[in-house]
Design a protein around this motif. Structure first.
Motif, PDB file in Angstrom:
ATOM      1  N   MET A   1       0.867  -1.185   0.000  1.00  0.00           N
ATOM      2  CA  MET A   1       0.000   0.000   0.000  1.00  0.00           C
ATOM      3  C   MET A   1       0.898   1.227   0.000  1.00  0.00           C
ATOM      4  O   MET A   1       1.677   1.454   0.922  1.00  0.00           O
ATOM      5  N   THR A   2       0.801   2.054  -1.021  1.00  0.00           N
ATOM      6  CA  THR A   2       1.719   3.172  -1.152  1.00  0.00           C
ATOM      7  C   THR A   2       1.065   4.525  -0.927  1.00  0.00           C
ATOM      8  O   THR A   2       1.753   5.493  -0.630  1.00  0.00           O
ATOM      9  N   ARG A   3      -0.262   4.610  -1.061  1.00  0.00           N
ATOM     10  CA  ARG A   3      -0.938   5.896  -0.918  1.00  0.00           C
ATOM     11  C   ARG A   3      -2.147   5.797   0.000  1.00  0.00           C
ATOM     12  O   ARG A   3      -2.877   4.810  -0.017  1.00  0.00           O
ATOM     13  N   CYS A   4      -2.364   6.838   0.773  1.00  0.00           N
ATOM     14  CA  CYS A   4      -3.549   6.931   1.614  1.00  0.00           C
ATOM     15  C   CYS A   4      -4.778   7.116   0.745  1.00  0.00           C
ATOM     16  O   CYS A   4      -4.776   7.941  -0.181  1.00  0.00           O
ATOM     17  N   ARG A   5      -5.844   6.380   1.036  1.00  0.00           N
ATOM     18  CA  ARG A   5      -7.048   6.470   0.215  1.00  0.00           C
ATOM     19  C   ARG A   5      -7.848   7.734   0.484  1.00  0.00           C
ATOM     20  O   ARG A   5      -8.742   8.064  -0.291  1.00  0.00           O
ATOM     21  N   LEU A   6      -7.533   8.438   1.570  1.00  0.00           N
ATOM     22  CA  LEU A   6      -8.267   9.665   1.857  1.00  0.00           C
ATOM     23  C   LEU A   6      -7.548  10.900   1.339  1.00  0.00           C
ATOM     24  O   LEU A   6      -8.144  11.711   0.634  1.00  0.00           O
ATOM     25  N   CYS A   7      -6.260  11.047   1.670  1.00  0.00           N
ATOM     26  CA  CYS A   7      -5.556  12.276   1.296  1.00  0.00           C
ATOM     27  C   CYS A   7      -4.523  12.085   0.198  1.00  0.00           C
ATOM     28  O   CYS A   7      -3.959  13.067  -0.304  1.00  0.00           O
ATOM     29  N   GLY A   8      -4.241  10.823  -0.179  1.00  0.00           N
ATOM     30  CA  GLY A   8      -3.297  10.574  -1.266  1.00  0.00           C
ATOM     31  C   GLY A   8      -1.838  10.585  -0.861  1.00  0.00           C
ATOM     32  O   GLY A   8      -0.957  10.397  -1.697  1.00  0.00           O
ATOM     33  N   SER A   9      -1.540  10.778   0.422  1.00  0.00           N
ATOM     34  CA  SER A   9      -0.159  10.832   0.878  1.00  0.00           C
ATOM     35  C   SER A   9       0.517   9.467   0.753  1.00  0.00           C
ATOM     36  O   SER A   9      -0.122   8.419   0.872  1.00  0.00           O
ATOM     37  N   GLU A  10       1.830   9.487   0.552  1.00  0.00           N
ATOM     38  CA  GLU A  10       2.620   8.259   0.538  1.00  0.00           C
ATOM     39  C   GLU A  10       3.273   7.992   1.893  1.00  0.00           C
ATOM     40  O   GLU A  10       4.013   7.020   2.042  1.00  0.00           O
ATOM     41  N   ALA A  11       2.989   8.819   2.890  1.00  0.00           N
ATOM     42  CA  ALA A  11       3.611   8.682   4.215  1.00  0.00           C
ATOM     43  C   ALA A  11       2.825   7.677   5.048  1.00  0.00           C
ATOM     44  O   ALA A  11       2.046   8.041   5.930  1.00  0.00           O
ATOM     45  N   MET A  12       3.029   6.389   4.775  1.00  0.00           N
ATOM     46  CA  MET A  12       2.292   5.317   5.438  1.00  0.00           C
ATOM     47  C   MET A  12       3.223   4.556   6.379  1.00  0.00           C
ATOM     48  O   MET A  12       4.296   4.132   5.985  1.00  0.00           O
ATOM     49  N   ALA A  13       2.791   4.375   7.640  1.00  0.00           N
ATOM     50  CA  ALA A  13       3.598   3.689   8.644  1.00  0.00           C
ATOM     51  C   ALA A  13       2.876   2.440   9.127  1.00  0.00           C
ATOM     52  O   ALA A  13       1.651   2.434   9.282  1.00  0.00           O
ATOM     53  N   SER A  14       3.628   1.364   9.392  1.00  0.00           N
ATOM     54  CA  SER A  14       3.056   0.119   9.869  1.00  0.00           C
ATOM     55  C   SER A  14       2.548   0.264  11.302  1.00  0.00           C
ATOM     56  O   SER A  14       3.205   0.856  12.159  1.00  0.00           O
ATOM     57  N   VAL A  15       1.352  -0.302  11.567  1.00  0.00           N
ATOM     58  CA  VAL A  15       0.796  -0.365  12.921  1.00  0.00           C
ATOM     59  C   VAL A  15       0.901  -1.791  13.457  1.00  0.00           C
ATOM     60  O   VAL A  15       1.453  -2.031  14.519  1.00  0.00           O
ATOM     61  N   VAL A  16       0.364  -2.779  12.705  1.00  0.00           N
ATOM     62  CA  VAL A  16       0.486  -4.179  13.098  1.00  0.00           C
ATOM     63  C   VAL A  16       0.275  -5.048  11.861  1.00  0.00           C
ATOM     64  O   VAL A  16      -0.559  -4.745  11.007  1.00  0.00           O
ATOM     65  N   ASP A  17       1.055  -6.113  11.767  1.00  0.00           N
ATOM     66  CA  ASP A  17       0.958  -7.055  10.658  1.00  0.00           C
ATOM     67  C   ASP A  17       0.454  -8.384  11.222  1.00  0.00           C
ATOM     68  O   ASP A  17       1.139  -9.035  12.015  1.00  0.00           O
ATOM     69  N   LEU A  18      -0.759  -8.790  10.816  1.00  0.00           N
ATOM     70  CA  LEU A  18      -1.384 -10.012  11.326  1.00  0.00           C
ATOM     71  C   LEU A  18      -1.230 -11.190  10.368  1.00  0.00           C
ATOM     72  O   LEU A  18      -1.928 -12.198  10.508  1.00  0.00           O
ATOM     73  N   GLY A  19      -0.322 -11.089   9.417  1.00  0.00           N
ATOM     74  CA  GLY A  19      -0.129 -12.183   8.472  1.00  0.00           C
ATOM     75  C   GLY A  19      -1.158 -12.152   7.361  1.00  0.00           C
ATOM     76  O   GLY A  19      -1.647 -11.092   6.975  1.00  0.00           O
ATOM     77  N   ALA A  20      -1.516 -13.325   6.855  1.00  0.00           N
ATOM     78  CA  ALA A  20      -2.504 -13.437   5.782  1.00  0.00           C
ATOM     79  C   ALA A  20      -3.665 -14.303   6.253  1.00  0.00           C
ATOM     80  O   ALA A  20      -3.454 -15.362   6.849  1.00  0.00           O
ATOM     81  N   THR A  21      -4.890 -13.858   6.017  1.00  0.00           N
ATOM     82  CA  THR A  21      -6.083 -14.600   6.418  1.00  0.00           C
ATOM     83  C   THR A  21      -7.125 -14.539   5.314  1.00  0.00           C
ATOM     84  O   THR A  21      -7.114 -13.627   4.484  1.00  0.00           O
ATOM     85  N   PRO A  22      -8.068 -15.493   5.303  1.00  0.00           N
ATOM     86  CA  PRO A  22      -9.201 -15.385   4.383  1.00  0.00           C
ATOM     87  C   PRO A  22     -10.134 -14.274   4.841  1.00  0.00           C
ATOM     88  O   PRO A  22     -10.088 -13.848   5.999  1.00  0.00           O
ATOM     89  N   PRO A  23     -11.019 -13.790   3.971  1.00  0.00           N
ATOM     90  CA  PRO A  23     -12.054 -12.845   4.410  1.00  0.00           C
ATOM     91  C   PRO A  23     -12.860 -13.441   5.559  1.00  0.00           C
ATOM     92  O   PRO A  23     -13.228 -14.618   5.544  1.00  0.00           O
ATOM     93  N   CYS A  24     -13.142 -12.633   6.570  1.00  0.00           N
ATOM     94  CA  CYS A  24     -13.606 -13.162   7.851  1.00  0.00           C
ATOM     95  C   CYS A  24     -15.026 -13.700   7.837  1.00  0.00           C
ATOM     96  O   CYS A  24     -15.416 -14.436   8.741  1.00  0.00           O
ATOM     97  N   GLU A  25     -15.845 -13.351   6.850  1.00  0.00           N
ATOM     98  CA  GLU A  25     -17.219 -13.856   6.795  1.00  0.00           C
ATOM     99  C   GLU A  25     -17.412 -14.914   5.703  1.00  0.00           C
ATOM    100  O   GLU A  25     -18.543 -15.285   5.386  1.00  0.00           O
ATOM    101  N   SER A  26     -16.311 -15.415   5.152  1.00  0.00           N
ATOM    102  CA  SER A  26     -16.421 -16.408   4.078  1.00  0.00           C
ATOM    103  C   SER A  26     -16.463 -17.819   4.663  1.00  0.00           C
ATOM    104  O   SER A  26     -15.550 -18.634   4.488  1.00  0.00           O
TER     105      SER A  26
END
Length: 411
Positions: A1-26
Motif C-alpha cells: 500500500m503506497t498511498r492513503c485512500r483519503l488524502c493521497g499521501s505516501e507517508a504510510m507507517a506500519s501499525v500491526v501485521d497479522l499475516g494473511a487470512t481469508p475474508p472473515c465472513e467467508s
C-alpha cells in the motif's frame, strides 16, 4: 500500500501485521473443505499526514457483501441499542409524521423496524441480497444497492431528501471513502442530519481490540480523521458521542457544511483525548504490535494446557472478529472442538481458515464442555447472562480480549 485512500499521501507507517487470512465472513460449506481457500495480507498502516488507519483494498465490497453471513437481529443487545437510538433521534431532531429516514447498510431491518412501528417513512439501502430480503419480509422497505453518489442521487429523486441518514457500522467497510461520503450528502436534505456509528481507533488501540481488524474494515477512524473524511463529501461534524458498542465506538453527528455551525464541546474533548493518547504521532501506535503478540501467546498457552489436561474447549459465537483471532493465533479443531452461533445461516459451515465447525447453541448444553471461549467479547455482559447455565456442570467462560480472563460464577 503506497498511498492513503483519503488524502493521497505516501507517508504510510506500519501499525500491526497479522499475516494473511481469508475474508472473515467467508464461512465454508462441507464440500468446500478440500478446495483452495484464498488468503490476503492483513497489515494495518496509518497515514502520518491525515492519520487515517487503513488496510489495502485487497477484496471488494461486492465479494463480501452480496451474500452476507451477519444478521444484526440475532444480537438482543444490538436490537435494543437500535431501539434506543431511534427513540432519541425522534425527539432530538425531531422527526415528525412527515419525516423521511434512510439507513445505509440497513442489514435485516433491525433499526428501521422501530421507525416502521412509529409510522415514520423510511428506506433501507442494503447491498446483501439475502439480508435485504429478510428485511423486506419483516416489512422494512429495502433497496438492494451499494451507496455511491449515483445511488444517493437516484434515491433522493425518487423518494425526496432524507431528514436523517443513518450509517451504522458501515463507514469502515467501504474503500472509496470520498465517494461513499458524497453519497451520504446526496441523500440528506440540505438542512438534514447524518448519524454515523463506527468503531473508535482510540479504544481499539487502548483496549487491544486487534481482532476487529479484518478485510471488511478498510479503515479505522479517530474523530480527527473522521472530520477530514466527512469534509471530503461536503459534511461537517457537529457533535460526537462515545458509545460502548463493539468494544468502543463513536457516534458522529454531521450536517451539510452550509448549515453545520460550530461543533459541540464534546468534539473538542474527544479530539484532546486522541491527541493525549498520541494518535496524531507514531508514539501512540508503538506498543500495539507487542500487546497483540501477547494475546496470541496467552491464548495458545491456555488452549494447549487445557488439551494436555484432557479438558474440552468449545467456542461461543462465530463473528468476523473471532476469525481474525483464530487465524492469527493458529487455532485449529484440535484446540477448539467447535463453536456455536445463534445464526442458522452458519450452522453446518466451517470458519474460514481455521475450519472450525459451527453448530447450533444447544450443542454446548448437550456436550457440557469444561471451557467456553467467548469470541464476541464485546457482548460480555449479555453473554455471561446467556451462558450462565454452563456453570451448572462446572464449566467456565474464557474471554480472550483485551487480555485472557476467566469468568467464575458461583453455582
Amino acid at each position: 500500500m503506497t498511498r492513503c485512500r483519503l488524502c493521497g499521501s505516501e507517508a504510510m507507517a506500519s501499525v500491526v501485521d497479522l499475516g494473511a487470512t481469508p475474508p472473515c465472513e467467508s464461512f465454508l460449506s462441507a464440500d468446500q473443505l478440500d478446495r483452495p481457500e484464498p488468503a490476503y495480507p492483513l497489515h494495518l498502516r496509518v497515514c502520518t499526514d491525515c492519520w487515517l488507519a487503513q488496510l489495502p483494498p485487497l477484496i471488494t465490497p461486492e465479494e463480501t457483501f452480496t451474500q452476507y453471513a451477519y444478521f444484526s437481529s440475532y444480537s438482543t443487545s444490538w436490537v435494543e441499542h437500535a431501539r434506543a437510538f431511534v427513540a432519541d433521534a425522534v425527539g432530538r431532531l425531531p422527526l415528525g409524521p412527515d419525516a423521511f429516514v434512510v439507513e445505509v447498510a440497513s442489514n435485516d431491518g433491525y433499526l428501521l423496524r422501530h421507525l416502521v412501528d412509529r409510522g415514520i417513512r423510511c428506506l433501507g439501502i442494503e447491498p446483501s441480497v439475502n439480508v435485504g430480503a429478510a428485511a423486506r419480509e419483516a416489512g422494512v422497505p429495502t433497496l438492494t444497492e451499494f451507496l455511491d453518489p449515483a445511488t444517493g442521487t437516484a434515491v433522493r429523486e425518487e423518494h425526496g431528501p432524507a431528514d436523517l441518514v443513518v450509517a451504522n457500522n458501515v463507514y469502515a467497510h467501504i474503500p472509496d471513502v470520498v465517494g461513499f461520503t458524497e453519497g451520504l450528502r446526496a441523500l440528506v436534505a440540505d438542512d438534514g442530519w447524518v448519524s454515523i456509528e463506527v468503531q473508535h481507533l482510540l479504544t481499539l488501540i487502548e483496549e487491544n481490540q486487534y481482532d476487529t481488524i479484518y478485510h471488511e474494515h478498510f479503515q479505522y477512524y479517530t474523530v480527527a480523521s473522521a472530520i477530514r473524511a466527512l469534509a471530503s463529501g461536503g459534511l461537517t461534524l457537529v457533535d460526537v458521542e462515545l458509545l460502548p458498542t463493539h468494544g468502543g465506538s463513536v457516534r458522529l453527528w454531521a450536517r451539510p457544511a452550509e448549515v453545520a455551525g460550530e461543533p459541540s464541546a464534546r468534539v473538542s474533548d474527544v479530539l484532546e483525548r486522541e491527541k493525549a493518547a498520541g494518535l496524531r504521532e507514531l508514539t501512540g501506535y508503538a506498543e500495539f504490535s507487542a500487546r497483540v503478540a501477547k494475546v496470541r501467546r496467552d491464548l495458545l498457552r491456555f488452549l494447549i494446557e487445557a488439551a494436555e489436561r484432557g479438558e474440552t474447549v468449545v467456542g461461543y459465537g462465530a463473528p468476523g472478529k473471532g476469525n481474525t483471532l483464530l487465524n492469527h493465533c493458529g487455532v485449529r479443531p484440535d484446540l477448539l472442538a467447535y463453536t456455536v452461533d445463534r445464526n442458522p445461516y452458519k450452522h453446518g459451515r466451517f470458519t474460514p481458515g481455521a475450519r472450525i465447525p459451527v453448530l447450533p447453541p444447544e450443542q454446548i448444553e448437550a456436550d457440557r464442555p469444561d471451557w467456553v471461549l467467548v469470541l464476541p467479547w464485546n457482548l460480555r455482559d449479555e453473554l455471561v447472562e446467556q451462558l450462565s447455565f454452563v456453570h451448572e456442570w462446572g464449566g467456565r467462560l474464557v474471554f480472550p480480549i483485551p487480555e485472557l480472563s476467566i469468568v467464575e460464577v458461583e453455582r
